[in-house]
Design a protein around this motif. Structure first.
Motif, mmCIF file in Angstrom:
data_model
loop_
_atom_site.group_PDB
_atom_site.id
_atom_site.type_symbol
_atom_site.label_atom_id
_atom_site.label_comp_id
_atom_site.label_asym_id
_atom_site.label_seq_id
_atom_site.Cartn_x
_atom_site.Cartn_y
_atom_site.Cartn_z
ATOM 1 N N THR A 98 6.351 -11.650 -7.943
ATOM 2 C CA THR A 98 5.575 -10.428 -8.176
ATOM 3 C C THR A 98 5.047 -9.860 -6.870
ATOM 4 O O THR A 98 4.893 -10.583 -5.870
ATOM 5 N N ALA A 99 4.768 -8.561 -6.910
ATOM 6 C CA ALA A 99 4.116 -7.862 -5.805
ATOM 7 C C ALA A 99 3.131 -6.863 -6.404
ATOM 8 O O ALA A 99 3.439 -6.183 -7.390
ATOM 9 N N ARG A 100 1.965 -6.777 -5.816
ATOM 10 C CA ARG A 100 0.955 -5.823 -6.273
ATOM 11 C C ARG A 100 1.066 -4.536 -5.453
ATOM 12 O O ARG A 100 1.183 -4.582 -4.224
ATOM 13 N N ILE A 101 1.054 -3.401 -6.155
ATOM 14 C CA ILE A 101 1.202 -2.100 -5.515
ATOM 15 C C ILE A 101 -0.105 -1.322 -5.687
ATOM 16 O O ILE A 101 -0.584 -1.132 -6.813
ATOM 17 N N HIS A 102 -0.682 -0.895 -4.560
ATOM 18 C CA HIS A 102 -1.914 -0.110 -4.565
ATOM 19 C C HIS A 102 -1.557 1.322 -4.151
ATOM 20 O O HIS A 102 -1.116 1.542 -3.011
ATOM 21 N N GLU A 151 0.847 -1.184 0.000
ATOM 22 C CA GLU A 151 0.000 0.000 0.000
ATOM 23 C C GLU A 151 0.891 1.245 0.000
ATOM 24 O O GLU A 151 1.722 1.422 0.886
ATOM 25 N N GLU A 152 0.732 2.110 -0.991
ATOM 26 C CA GLU A 152 1.470 3.370 -1.088
ATOM 27 C C GLU A 152 0.469 4.517 -1.230
ATOM 28 O O GLU A 152 -0.652 4.332 -1.758
ATOM 29 N N VAL A 197 -8.912 10.082 -10.778
ATOM 30 C CA VAL A 197 -8.576 8.690 -10.394
ATOM 31 C C VAL A 197 -8.037 8.731 -8.971
ATOM 32 O O VAL A 197 -6.987 9.332 -8.726
ATOM 33 N N ALA A 198 -8.721 8.082 -8.074
ATOM 34 C CA ALA A 198 -8.291 8.096 -6.668
ATOM 35 C C ALA A 198 -7.382 6.922 -6.317
ATOM 36 O O ALA A 198 -6.661 6.969 -5.318
ATOM 37 N N PHE A 199 -7.370 5.848 -7.100
ATOM 38 C CA PHE A 199 -6.561 4.649 -6.822
ATOM 39 C C PHE A 199 -5.883 4.170 -8.104
ATOM 40 O O PHE A 199 -6.461 4.237 -9.188
ATOM 41 N N HIS A 200 -4.648 3.679 -7.934
ATOM 42 C CA HIS A 200 -3.894 3.125 -9.063
ATOM 43 C C HIS A 200 -3.374 1.740 -8.662
ATOM 44 O O HIS A 200 -2.831 1.558 -7.577
#
Length: 530
Positions: free
Chosen positions: A225-229, A139-140, A205-208
């Motif tokens: 892999t890692a998912r970045i929000h 989470e970023e 856009v509030a989230f990427h």
């Protein structure tokens, strides 16, 4: 199938190179082999007997052994040809977490010859680990006023493999607002950073959602892999600032659990949530994460598990301070561990005799010992000695090996058994010591003649006595043992006398100091005197 074939070809070439290198080093009494990790238990490592030029009949059934340095025995000897094989499956990453070249050492001990040969086995890497992220969901946050070009450090992927099998490249996908930059760290490691490529608009856009992919250089390559929000926030124009760029502390390894080692402090000029700072470890090794705890509110770093200098002498912790608006800063905390003398010397008896003949020559080897101390510096320096005034002495041989040899002629009649105490003392303050007791029985040789208790015996005998009458009793003693102490009597003069033996109480009880009593009787009427 072709790829698997190439991997086995490479393994065969590695084994061949290890054998050639072993032949060259055998001339100096050292052997070096190379095997890939994860080989099955019992896999061939090297023909130590052939490489050292040892004669197989001389080895015997139990005359040769392999001892690994440390508590775990990774190698053993197999078959009559004494082939060196793996004693268990070896994981290079578990043994050599932070060492590029993983080398295991052991010694080949030939007991009958009292010789030791050093063996080094290099464990080569295979691509058995994929890159992995500590957190697969990240989470970023980023303010919508952040200018393009701003960067956010991302968590690095970890690949315990070595060389090309380790981490090679990063790739980012998922959104045109962000790109990826990779910076080279001081140690040559690659540090990924999330780069803002286009201005953000929270109302649009509030989230990427992004995907960070790490790929190693193995064949075939492995990927993690890692998912970045990324959450877009309103403006926060001040990042936390640490009071120091680096915090250092030096503590003894016996510092109590629960002690506060370091307190890091960061301040933020913003108000409210944007000025509230929380602390976390940005980068920490798996082992260190079990030893240190960081309070997210106060910034105190406490000890949660005992330190051990022999397991780790320094730790580098990277601490991040992040405010409520998503801005952050980082600092380093260096913890250096000072050694104390908390390990006593260890004495291992590799080979020993249980008995020795009293006519054994000087310099006869009776025991082979290995001495070590896990402490560092003078605390790990060991002095060895033999207790008491005994006809033996210690000799240092190969590295930390000692031999116990006879220093002078033995005499079973003076001492029939020795309990040799070998004492090892380290150089710490206060020093620690350990001891081992060797029991050695001295075997008898026939080096003592019988001795009469008197130089001359005399007796008077009346005439006309009956045959079988007692004339006199003689006694002789022999200091030897067993058959060597058995005494027989005979008369060289006196036809009319005969000898009869009688066991003494010492003989009946099995004493080592044996006597013989003989009684002389008349065999006919006679007036002879003896």
């Amino acid at each position: 199938m072709c790829t698997a074939g190439r991997r086995w070809d490479r393994r065969q070439r590695v084994l061949l190179w290890g054998v050639l290198l072993a032949v060259l080093e055998a001339a100096w009494g050292q052997l070096r082999y190379s095997v890939p990790e994860e080989m099955p238990k019992g896999s061939f490592v090297g023909d130590v007997a052939k490489d050292l030029g040892l004669q197989l009949p001389a080895l015997g059934d139990h005359g040769v052994s392999v001892v690994s340095k440390g508590r775990t025995q990774y190698f053993s000897l197999h078959g009559k040809k004494a082939h060196l094989v793996t004693a268990e499956r070896i994981d290079r990453e578990q043994l050599c977490e932070s060492v590029q070249q993983c080398v295991l050492r052991c010694e080949l001990i030939v007991e009958e010859e009292m010789k030791i040969y050093g063996i080094q086995v290099e464990i080569t890497d295979i691509n058995d680990n994929a890159p992995s992220f500590k957190e697969t969901e990240v989470e970023e946050t980023m303010s919508e006023t952040t200018a393009p070009g701003a960067r956010i450090p991302l968590a690095e992927a970890h690949d315990p493999d070595a060389g090309r099998n380790s981490l090679l490249s990063y790739e980012l996908s998922g959104d045109e607002h962000f790109s990826l930059a990779v910076q080279a760290g001081p140690g040559g490691d690659q540090r990924p950073e999330l780069v803002l490529a286009k201005p953000l608009d929270r109302e649009e856009v509030a989230f990427h959602e992004l995907v960070l992919r790490a790929t190693d250089g193995g064949d075939p390559a492995r990927t993690g892999t890692a998912r970045i929000h990324v959450t877009v926030l309103d403006a926060n124009d001040n990042a936390p600032v640490f009071s120091q760029s680096e915090y250092t502390v030096r503590v003894p390894e016996d510092v109590p659990v629960g002690s506060t080692l370091i307190t890091v402090t960061a301040t933020d000029a913003d108000d409210g949530l944007n000025g509230h700072v929380k602390y976390s470890f940005k980068k920490i090794a798996a082992k260190a994460s079990q030893i240190f705890h960081l309070d997210s509110e106060t910034g105190t770093i406490k000890l949660v598990r005992s330190l051990d200098f022999e397991e780790g002498d320094s730790y580098e912790l990277e601490v991040q301070a992040r405010d409520g608006g998503g801005l952050f800063n980082t600092t380093k905390a260096m913890v250096t561990v000072a050694d104390i003398n908390d390990n006593m010397p260890e004495i291992s008896v590799r080979s020993t005799l249980s008995e020795i003949s009293e006519d054994a020559p000087s310099e006869t080897v009776v025991a082979l010992l290995h001495v070590q101390d896990r402490d560092a510096g003078v605390s790990g320096e060991v002095r060895c000695s033999l207790d008491g005034d005994v006809p033996f002495r210690l000799e240092k041989t190969f590295e930390d090996y000692y031999r116990v040899v006879t220093a002078r002629q033995l005499d079973r009649e003076q001492v029939s058994e020795y309990n040799l105490t070998v004492r090892a003392t380290d150089g710490g303050s206060p020093s620690l010591q350990n001891s081992a007791v060797l029991t050695l029985r001295v075997l008898d040789v026939n080096d003592n003649a019988p001795v009469f208790t008197q130089e001359r015996y005399s007796a008077q005998l009346a005439e006309n006595n009956a045959a079988g009458a007692l004339v006199l009793r003689v006694r002789a003693m022999d200091a030897d043992w067993g058959q060597n102490a058995r005494v027989r009597y005979r008369l060289s003069e006196g036809r009319d006398l005969q000898v009869s033996s009688e066991k003494t109480s010492e003989q009946k009880n099995g004493s080592s100091f044996m006597e013989r009593c003989k009684e002389i009787y008349c065999s006919a009427l006679s007036s002879h005197q003896v």
